[in-house]
Structures are given as structure tokens and as C-alpha cells.
Design an enzyme around this catalytic site. Structure first.
Site, PDB file in Angstrom:
ATOM      1  CB  CYS A 298      13.336 -25.614 115.494  1.00 19.71           C
ATOM      2  SG  CYS A 298      14.262 -25.122 114.006  1.00 19.71           S
TER       3      CYS A 298
ATOM      4  CG  HIS B 245       9.528 -26.998 112.402  1.00 11.75           C
ATOM      5  ND1 HIS B 245       9.160 -26.017 113.369  1.00 11.75           N
ATOM      6  CD2 HIS B 245      10.791 -27.070 112.330  1.00 11.75           C
ATOM      7  CE1 HIS B 245      10.121 -25.259 113.353  1.00 11.75           C
ATOM      8  NE2 HIS B 245      11.261 -25.586 112.547  1.00 11.75           N
TER       9      HIS B 245
ATOM     10  CD  GLU C 201       6.130 -27.147 114.634  1.00 15.88           C
ATOM     11  OE1 GLU C 201       6.619 -28.119 114.879  1.00 15.88           O
ATOM     12  OE2 GLU C 201       6.482 -26.087 114.436  1.00 15.88           O
TER      13      GLU C 201
ATOM     14  CB  SER D 273     -17.482 -10.011 102.272  1.00 18.51           C
ATOM     15  OG  SER D 273     -17.274 -11.218 102.960  1.00 18.51           O
TER      16      SER D 273
ATOM     17  CG  ASP E 251     -13.305 -16.388 106.525  1.00 16.27           C
ATOM     18  OD1 ASP E 251     -13.648 -17.879 106.649  1.00 16.27           O
ATOM     19  OD2 ASP E 251     -12.193 -16.251 105.979  1.00 16.27           O
TER      20      ASP E 251
ATOM     21  CE  LYS F  69     -12.646 -20.057 104.290  1.00 15.03           C
ATOM     22  NZ  LYS F  69     -12.634 -18.780 104.014  1.00 15.03           N
TER      23      LYS F  69
END
Ligand code: XMP
Length: 513
Positions: free
Chosen positions: A77, A164, A166, A219, A223, A369
Site C-alpha cells: 500500500c 493488505h 496481512e 491485577s 497479561d 492475546k
């Protein structure tokens, strides 16, 4: 290694992600990278897309030394337009923006780039286009709207594509990237998550050095747990984890984190009970964004204060702040001038860096994730922790609609606990992306025994999603809902009615506030 030069497209990191999927390692650097300053020689270079116009004043341009590397180059692109600009300036504004699917027609069937991708659907997203062939290039593919959908140098392995590859909407995009990396660049396929752990641990050790200390908030979520465990592996007790109990966590959360991260994973952890402080600040506040701001700011305040207290005794300084930022958070927090608007403000620790003069360390920054979960499993983090549903930073405060009080939090928390317990018992937890209970600020009439009751309503939410940008509600069996509803009204004082939320995102969001 493939070098990806990033011109700012929101898809740039997907390029490195796709390459990793077939075990090719890629490093992404800003498009302004000076090639002479690279300490390694790439096997090939990919120029990413970007939101600019190559002909505009101030538009980013690649260091021309990239051509002296004498390795294959693929422009995607904006990257292709950059190649065209350098080789004859044939780029201009298209009559209309082209956004969405197009069919790729390969003209040069012998091009190694397009092996196995002819006639596939490719994803377009551009306003500018080539209005002529760059000098020394030929057309190798077209689409209905783009006569120069694919170009190649006549003499060198330099390619440009308008679409694109990807994004997953480009059906065979991954094959195209594989063709480029493996067949054209001859990159080695030795990237694995095991190698990532070793490289990342070494990188952390190099960045942090032999004495500096690192601080980071955990937390109980996936993650921050994975990031903390990685730090612990890299620098042991020089990493200080802080868990702030803000009074709006899930039931028994602080104790669970102490047990799982502190005792189980051996992380150097301090748990701070600041619940009164948070709840006092939240008094009388009903606006969701205000709740988020208060929780974010109070968190920063508490964290700074506690960081001061745990200053290492041997005189070494805390120099770094760990954050478990993932790639999707990175995209979200880079706000382009384009159409992406802040719908909700999600991230709240940015202020720490400025105030505490800390340097940021983000070992998960390139990962998605599912990659983080894989990493967590390899680091020996228990399954239940690795596969935990996400939980928002502002916690139950945005699940108690209206004013947040200790009593309201207790009701929401207990209902949520019962609901999740039943989901786990039914073997559904891993099938659902996120589930929780919300306490609604309305009262409804009921009858219990011979008494008329007038009490609050719990709304249950459970969604399935791959990216949390869109989501659908989970189709529980009626018997399951019946059981949960009956347990909640029987066991949670103050609740007389339970409803199940059957709206998708969009138009609703996952959270109620
Ligand atoms: P929404 O409600 O925006 O939620 O559809 C998408 C995902 O983001 C989480 N979420 C938050 N996470 N701070 C967070 O850390 C927040 O303020 C916040 N708001 C929503 C939500 O739980 C879901 O996973």
C-alpha cells in the site's frame, strides 16, 4: 530476520504477526530508521502501509540506503506508493477511496510472489494510487479498480502491492507473505515461542542492567501475570509487583492473587488494600467516564505512594515500570487523525511514567492475546489463570450502575461469584469469552414467602468474541439460566429479579457502562 519498516498503518504489526505464524522472525522499526544504524542485516525488507500521501509535504520517506542492502523488498500500500514515488513520482489521489474486498488477477504467472494466490480476494484500503508504472517496473497483477495492483522491478526482487496481505480478509495473504519471506528472501523458519522467551529474557536483562529495579502493577489478569512471571524469570526479586485492591475487584481477588502469584509463581509481590480510599472518592459519582477517571487517577496516586515505600533498601533505584501492554492495546492507544474515536477510555497508567520518571518496559508489546496465553502456558502459569476472562480496570465500579457503594459492590460481587461458579461447574467457562453480573439501579417488585419485596435487578452478560470489537451473546441452555437465577435471588440479599442480556456488540458494548 525480516525488517518491517512501519509507516503508521494500523495493520503494520499484523505483518510481523503473520510472519511469526510460519516461524519467521520479523522486527518492526519506524520508517525513519537509518539503515546505516542497523546492527544486523535483514534478509528482506517490508515497507508497511500508512495513513499519509507520499507526495504530501512532511510525508515520511524511507532511507534510500535500504536499496543498498541488496535484499528483496516488498512495499505494501503506502509502501508500494513509496517505491513508485522514488522511481518516477507516479502517485496521485485516486478519484475515489478504495476500501474493501477486490479480486486479484495475476498477470505474471511466473512471479514467485503470487504462487498459489491468483484470483483470491484481497483487501484494499487506500485513497492514493499509482497513475503510471514506476521506472524500471512491470505490472504483475491487477484488480478491477487498480491496474497497478502488483508491480515488480524488472531487474531486482523488489515488489509492490496495493492491497493488505496481512489482514485476514485477504484470503491468501498469508501465503503471499510466506512466498516473500521464505521463497524470495530465504528467511529461516526458526521463530518459536520458546525462543521468544529466551530472547525476551536476555533483552530485559540487557535493558535493566545488573542492579536497577523494576516495578509493575499486577491485577490477577492474564497479561500482567504473564509479564510479571517473565520479569521474575529475567531479574528475580529485583522485580517488585504491586497489587492494588481498589475495593471493586472480584470476590476474594486480592487473596487469590497473593496465593497464585506470590506463593504459586514466586513473584515478589506487595498487596495494598486501598479499597476505602477508592470507595470514598467514588461517593456520589454515577457517570461511567467519571468513575473510570477517578479509579485511574486514584490508582496512579496509590501506586506512586506505595512505590516510594518499597524503595529497595540497598540503595538501588527503581528505574523501570513494567506494563503488560499487548499489541491490540498499542493500536488502540495510538490515535490517528483518522476515524478511530475513543469510545471508552480504557488505559489509565500512562501518568505514572511522567510523574515517577520511570522508563517503560513492555515485554508483551508485540504479542496478541492468544500468543500471550501460549507464552503463559510455557512459563508454567496454571491453566485457569492463563485462560481467565478479561476484567476491566475499573472493575465492578462499571458493573454497579449508578452510584458505587460498598453495599452495592457486595451485591454485584456475590451475584457474579455465583454466576461464574455455575459457568465453571457446567464446563462452559472456556467456551465463553467473558461473563459477568451487573447490578442495575432499578428496583422491581417481587414476592418472597408471603412478603411483597421491592428490590434490585441483576443482569447477566456472557459473550463470545475473538477480538472484543464485535461480540455475540452466549446461548445458554434455559435450564442453566434457571438455576443461576434461582441461586442468585435465594442467596444474594437485595436482589429479587435476574435478567439475561441478549444484545450483541454492536449496537451494545460488552460492559453496561
Ligand atoms: P466494551 O464494553 O468496550 O468492552 O465493549 C470491550 C472489552 O474491554 C473491557 N473494558 C475495559 N477494560 N478498562 C479496562 O481495562 C475499562 O475501562 C474497560 N471498559 C471495557 C471489557 O471488559 C471488554 O473485555
Amino acid at each position: 530476520t525480516i525488517l518491517v519498516l512501519d509507516f503508521g498503518s494500523q495493520y503494520s504489526h499484523l505483518i510481523t504477526r503473520r510472519l511469526r505464524e510460519f516461524n519467521v522472525y520479523a522486527e518492526m522499526l519506524p520508517c525513519t530508521q537509518k539503515i546505516s544504524e542497523l546492527t544486523w542485516k535483514p534478509k528482506g525488507v517490508i515497507l508497511s502501509g500508512g495513513p499519509y500521501s507520499v507526495y504530501a509535504e512532511g510525508a515520511p520517506h524511507v532511507d534510500h540506503d535500504v536499496f543498498k542492502l541488496d535484499v528483496p523488498i516488498l512495499g505494501i500500500c503506502y509502501g508500494m506508493q513509496e517505491l513508485a514515488w522514488i522511481n518516477g513520482k507516479n502517485v496521485a489521489r485516486g478519484e475515489k477511496r478504495e476500501y474493501g474486498p477486490a479480486t486479484l488477477h495475476v498477470v505474471d504467472k511466473s512471479s514467485p510472489l503470487f504462487e498459489g494466490v491468483d484470483n483470491s480476494i484481497v483487501w484494499m484500503s487506500h485513497g492514493d494510487k499509482l497513475n503510471g508504472l514506476p521506472t524500471g517496473f512491470k505490472t504483475i497483477a491487477t484488480s478491477n479498480n487498480s491496474p497497478y495492483c502488483g508491480i515488480a522491478s524488472e531487474t531486482k526482487p523488489i515488489y509492490g502491492i496495493q492491497f493488505h496481505p496481512e489482514v485476514t480478509h485477504s484470503a491468501k495473504g498469508k501465503i503471499l507473505l510466506k512466498n516473500f519471506a521464505i521463497n524470495i528472501c530465504k528467511a529461516s523458519q526458526n521463530w518459536t515461542m520458546e525462543n521468544f522467551i529466551d530472547t525476551e529474557i536476555n533483552r530485559i536483562r540487557t535493558i535493566v542492567g545488573p542492579t536497577a529495579e523494576v516495578i509493575g502493577a499486577v491485577s490477577g489478569g492474564v497479561d500482567s501475570t504473564v509479564a510479571a512471571k517473565l520479569m521474575k524469570e529475567a531479574i528475580g526479586n529485583r522485580f517488585h509487583a504491586i497489587m492494588v485492591d481498589n475495593g471493586v475487584l472480584r470476590m476474594n481477588e486480592a487473596e487469590n492473587v497473593k496465593k497464585n502469584l506470590g506463593e504459586g509463581l514466586g513473584i515478589n509481590l506487595t498487596v495494598i488494600d486501598a479499597s476505602e480510599e477508592f470507595l470514598t472518592k467514588l461517593k456520589g459519582v454515577t457517570d461511567p467516564e467519571k468513575k473510570r477517571k477517578i479509579i485511574g487517577n486514584t490508582f496512579i496516586h496509590v501506586f506512586e505512594r506505595e512505590a516510594e515505600r518499597i524503595k529497595p533498601k540497598d540503595g538501588d533505584e527503581i528505574e523501570f515500570l513494567l506494563q503488560g501492554t499487548l499489541y491490540p492495546d498499542v493500536i488502540e492507544s495510538i490515535s490517528f487523525k483518522g476515524p478511530s474515536q475513543t469510545i471508552k477510555t480504557h488505559h489509565n497508567v500512562g501518568g505514572l511514567l511522567d510523574n515517577m520518571k520511570l522508563k517503560l518496559i513492555e515485554p508483551l508489546r508485540e504479542l496478541f492475546k492468544d500468543e500471550v496465553r501460549h507464552l503463559g502456558e510455557l512459563l508454567g502459569i496454571p491453566h485457569d489463570l492463563v485462560w481467565r476472562h478479561p476484567f476491566p480496570g475499573p472493575g465492578i465500579a462499571i458493573r454497579v450502575l449508578g452510584e458505587v457503594t460498598k453495599e452495592q459492590v457486595a451485591i454485584a460481587r456475590k451475584a457474579d461469584y455465583i454466576y461464574i461458579e455455575e459457568i465453571v461447574n457446567a464446563g462452559l467457562y472456556d467456551k465463553i469469552s467473558q461473563a459477568f453480573a451487573c447490578l442495575l439501579p432499578v428496583k422491581s417488585v417481587g414476592v418472597m414467602g408471603d412478603q411483597r419485596t421491592y428490590e434490585q435487578v441483576i443482569a447477566l452478560r456472557a459473550i463470545e468474541t475473538t477480538d472484543f470489537m464485535t461480540a455475540d451473546w452466549f446461548p445458554f441452555e434455559h435450564g442453566f439460566l434457571k438455576k443461576v437465577a434461582s441461586r442468585i435471588v435465594n442467596e444474594v440479599d437485595g436482589v429479587a429479579r435476574v435478567t439475561y442480556d441478549i444484545t450483541s456488540k454492536p449496537p451494545a458494548t460488552v460492559e453496561w457502562e
